[in-house]
Design a protein around this motif. Structure first.
Motif, PDB file in Angstrom:
ATOM      1  N   UNK A 195      17.506  41.443 -19.553  1.00 59.39           N
ATOM      2  CA  UNK A 195      17.620  41.748 -18.314  1.00 59.39           C
ATOM      3  C   UNK A 195      16.622  41.440 -17.259  1.00 59.39           C
ATOM      4  N   UNK A 196      16.843  41.078 -16.100  1.00 60.24           N
ATOM      5  CA  UNK A 196      16.139  40.882 -14.852  1.00 60.24           C
ATOM      6  C   UNK A 196      15.629  39.406 -14.942  1.00 60.24           C
ATOM      7  N   UNK A 197      15.868  38.523 -16.213  1.00 65.61           N
ATOM      8  CA  UNK A 197      15.301  37.136 -16.296  1.00 65.61           C
ATOM      9  C   UNK A 197      16.661  36.327 -16.532  1.00 65.61           C
ATOM     10  N   UNK A 198      16.430  34.968 -16.575  1.00 69.26           N
ATOM     11  CA  UNK A 198      17.287  34.289 -17.289  1.00 69.26           C
ATOM     12  C   UNK A 198      16.618  33.364 -18.466  1.00 69.26           C
ATOM     13  N   UNK A 199      17.367  32.328 -18.835  1.00 65.66           N
ATOM     14  CA  UNK A 199      17.074  31.427 -19.914  1.00 65.66           C
ATOM     15  C   UNK A 199      16.047  30.535 -19.997  1.00 65.66           C
ATOM     16  N   UNK A 200      15.370  30.244 -18.804  1.00 66.75           N
ATOM     17  CA  UNK A 200      14.311  29.645 -18.596  1.00 66.75           C
ATOM     18  C   UNK A 200      13.164  30.089 -19.213  1.00 66.75           C
ATOM     19  N   UNK A 201      13.103  31.694 -19.319  1.00 66.69           N
ATOM     20  CA  UNK A 201      11.693  32.087 -19.917  1.00 66.69           C
ATOM     21  C   UNK A 201      11.718  31.664 -21.470  1.00 66.69           C
ATOM     22  N   UNK A 202      12.832  30.914 -22.016  1.00 66.21           N
ATOM     23  CA  UNK A 202      12.667  30.711 -23.387  1.00 66.21           C
ATOM     24  C   UNK A 202      11.869  29.257 -23.431  1.00 66.21           C
ATOM     25  N   UNK A 203      11.177  28.545 -22.429  1.00 67.50           N
ATOM     26  CA  UNK A 203      11.038  27.087 -22.373  1.00 67.50           C
ATOM     27  C   UNK A 203       9.812  27.133 -23.542  1.00 67.50           C
ATOM     28  N   UNK A 204       8.942  27.732 -23.657  1.00 68.07           N
ATOM     29  CA  UNK A 204       7.860  27.599 -24.615  1.00 68.07           C
ATOM     30  C   UNK A 204       8.162  27.697 -26.022  1.00 68.07           C
ATOM     31  N   UNK A 205       9.148  28.623 -26.213  1.00 65.83           N
ATOM     32  CA  UNK A 205       9.738  28.687 -27.622  1.00 65.83           C
ATOM     33  C   UNK A 205      10.905  27.553 -27.828  1.00 65.83           C
ATOM     34  N   UNK A 206      11.436  27.165 -26.696  1.00 59.13           N
ATOM     35  CA  UNK A 206      12.265  25.812 -27.112  1.00 59.13           C
ATOM     36  C   UNK A 206      11.328  24.622 -27.482  1.00 59.13           C
ATOM     37  N   UNK A 207      10.361  24.510 -26.623  1.00 55.57           N
ATOM     38  CA  UNK A 207       9.378  23.185 -26.856  1.00 55.57           C
ATOM     39  C   UNK A 207       9.011  23.565 -28.389  1.00 55.57           C
ATOM     40  N   UNK A 208       8.481  24.678 -28.870  1.00 58.13           N
ATOM     41  CA  UNK A 208       7.893  24.770 -30.109  1.00 58.13           C
ATOM     42  C   UNK A 208       9.065  24.288 -31.297  1.00 58.13           C
ATOM     43  N   UNK A 209       9.997  25.001 -31.075  1.00 60.37           N
ATOM     44  CA  UNK A 209      11.301  24.798 -32.211  1.00 60.37           C
ATOM     45  C   UNK A 209      11.670  23.401 -32.122  1.00 60.37           C
ATOM     46  N   UNK A 210      12.067  22.588 -31.012  1.00 62.00           N
ATOM     47  CA  UNK A 210      12.531  21.429 -30.887  1.00 62.00           C
ATOM     48  C   UNK A 210      11.601  20.243 -31.493  1.00 62.00           C
TER      49      UNK A 210
END
Length: 223
Positions: free
Chosen positions: A13-28
């Motif tokens: 809540x209060x946020x959107x999916x862009x907060x995952x960017x760092x985790x996304x970069x790590x995993x990709x």
């Protein structure tokens, strides 16, 4: 067991999916295929549908990851046949009939403003201290000013049958979280039988320490 290659990330809540960017970069960087759900956060049922649409489009099994309220979403959506395991990131893990609202009864109340037209926001001036205390001031200020209104119906939506009773789960416990008190996190993780990793961090630990969060997701993907 063949390692899972798909990762599905669900925001809170209060946020959107862009907060995952760092985790996304790590995993990709590891060659994992990462998918990010953009929840409308109008109702739990609507967010579960949004998550299932992403799961429907996968070519194989996935680790389903939820932050904060996203934990309620994955607890309901995690029965999808493409879900191999669950990862809760300082998240709610409701039992049958529980909601985010019911799990916060008696806990210190975050600075949520009175509902307006059925939506909730955090007090902008207190956002950093409660949600993002370990982020740079400018980042926390931007998050406070770009909040996504959170529907009261989402907060109150009960989970029918928690997927953690039927899927293996992992849990990132943020020891300095003020939005979900660490004892509440520990209680939920223990009753779910989750593998727990404690990280010194705020409610926004997936942003402040993406490598630590990604490490646990990798463990879940490896089975």
């Amino acid at each position: 067991m063949t390692p899972v290659r798909n990762i599905v990330l669900v925001h809170g809540g209060f946020v959107d999916g862009s907060g995952w960017r760092g985790v996304y970069d790590e995993l990709t960087w590891d060659g994992l295929r990462v998918h990010i759900v953009q929840n409308p956060t109008l109702s739990l049922a609507g967010d579960v549908r949004a998550t299932r649409r992403v799961l429907d489009g996968l070519d194989g099994p996935a680790v389903l990851v939820g932050h904060s309220y996203g934990g309620a979403v994955i607890s309901e959506a995690g029965h999808h046949p493409n879900v191999a395991s669950l990862v809760y990131v300082t998240a709610f893990a409701p039992d049958k009939g529980e909601s985010v609202d019911s799990l916060t009864v008696g806990a210190p109340a975050p600075p949520v403003l009175p509902p307006a037209d059925g939506f909730l926001l955090l007090d902008r001036d207190r956002f950093a201290g409660w949600f993002a205390a370990d982020l740079p001031d400018q980042v926390a200020a931007f998050m406070a000013d770009s909040q996504v209104p959170w529907g009261v119906d989402a907060l109150r939506g009960p989970v029918a049958e928690p997927a953690w009773k039927h899927r293996p789960s992992w849990y990132v416990l943020a020891t300095q979280d003020r939005m979900i008190p660490p004892p509440t996190q520990r209680m939920m993780a223990e009753r779910a039988g989750s593998t727990v990793v404690e990280v010194i961090g705020s409610h926004a630990v997936h942003i402040s320490q993406p490598a630590a969060v990604a490490d646990l997701i990798r463990q879940a993907a490896a089975g």
